[in-house]
Design a protein around this motif. Sequence first.
Motif, PDB file in Angstrom:
ATOM      1  N   VAL A  17      -1.005  10.682 -12.308  1.00  0.00           N
ATOM      2  CA  VAL A  17      -1.805   9.960 -11.789  1.00  0.00           C
ATOM      3  C   VAL A  17      -1.724   8.544 -12.705  1.00  0.00           C
ATOM      4  N   THR A 142      -4.632   0.171   0.898  1.00  0.00           N
ATOM      5  CA  THR A 142      -3.234  -0.160   1.220  1.00  0.00           C
ATOM      6  C   THR A 142      -2.500  -1.349   0.795  1.00  0.00           C
ATOM      7  N   ASP A 149       3.290   2.196  -6.302  1.00  0.00           N
ATOM      8  CA  ASP A 149       1.880   2.857  -6.722  1.00  0.00           C
ATOM      9  C   ASP A 149       1.049   3.578  -5.504  1.00  0.00           C
ATOM     10  N   ALA A 150       1.753   3.663  -4.330  1.00  0.00           N
ATOM     11  CA  ALA A 150       0.899   4.365  -3.333  1.00  0.00           C
ATOM     12  C   ALA A 150       0.667   5.734  -3.700  1.00  0.00           C
ATOM     13  N   PRO A 151       1.519   6.541  -4.285  1.00  0.00           N
ATOM     14  CA  PRO A 151       1.027   8.106  -4.652  1.00  0.00           C
ATOM     15  C   PRO A 151      -0.359   8.093  -5.483  1.00  0.00           C
ATOM     16  N   SER A 152      -0.129   7.425  -6.481  1.00  0.00           N
ATOM     17  CA  SER A 152      -1.287   7.551  -7.269  1.00  0.00           C
ATOM     18  C   SER A 152      -2.586   6.640  -6.631  1.00  0.00           C
ATOM     19  N   SER A 154      -3.122   6.375  -3.594  1.00  0.00           N
ATOM     20  CA  SER A 154      -3.741   7.245  -2.343  1.00  0.00           C
ATOM     21  C   SER A 154      -4.541   8.458  -3.018  1.00  0.00           C
ATOM     22  N   LEU A 155      -3.884   9.086  -4.275  1.00  0.00           N
ATOM     23  CA  LEU A 155      -4.865  10.159  -4.930  1.00  0.00           C
ATOM     24  C   LEU A 155      -6.316   9.527  -5.450  1.00  0.00           C
TER      25      LEU A 155
END
Length: 203
Positions: A17, A142, A149-152, A154-155
């Motif tokens: 992350v 968003t 960087d969307a995965p980190s 979002s988390l």
Amino acid sequence: TLAVFVVTELRTRRPLVDLRLLRRPPFSLTCTYNVVAGTAVYASFFVIPYYLTAQGYSVRDVGTVTLVGGVVQLAVSLSLPVLLRRVEANLVAALGAAVFGVAALLPFLAGDSPTGAEIVAAMIARSVGGGLVLAALGLMVTRSVAAADAPSGSLLFNMARSLGGSVGAAACAAFVVLREARHRQDGAGDAARDLALHDTFAA
């Protein structure tokens, strides 16, 4: 464990992350707003059924009132894409927060014996306000992160809401207990719980 995780993620070249996203003001501000939104929304998940039970509602009645709010929130969610294309997300979030705040005050202003219509109106307002806030924050976060960087992002965004929710529910429960104890000390007797719940909605 949390401290070790944070240090490890900041030191490694390929973090699970990317906590460095929190250095970016638009992203960190949106996550901060999400903590506040999670605190309010999840605290209401605790206090509303408790309040309705104190008003003499059965479990079935509580479920019915909650279902009304859920149906309204579903309808609001379906209309949000059109709204968010025409209105700035910041304004939608502010409007949602204001409506949510009014919803919290309705049981407080209704007094000791709110009518069924007042309770349903509060649930509808809460559902509309909460739906507006959460959807607008989702759009804002968003826009604040790149696709890579969307995965980190979002988390971290969802963790912020969960953190706020945990704090909100715990603080709300503690506040009700403390206020009820205080009102009993002041001689409120059987009305102590109702007074404590009114204090909680006001807070």
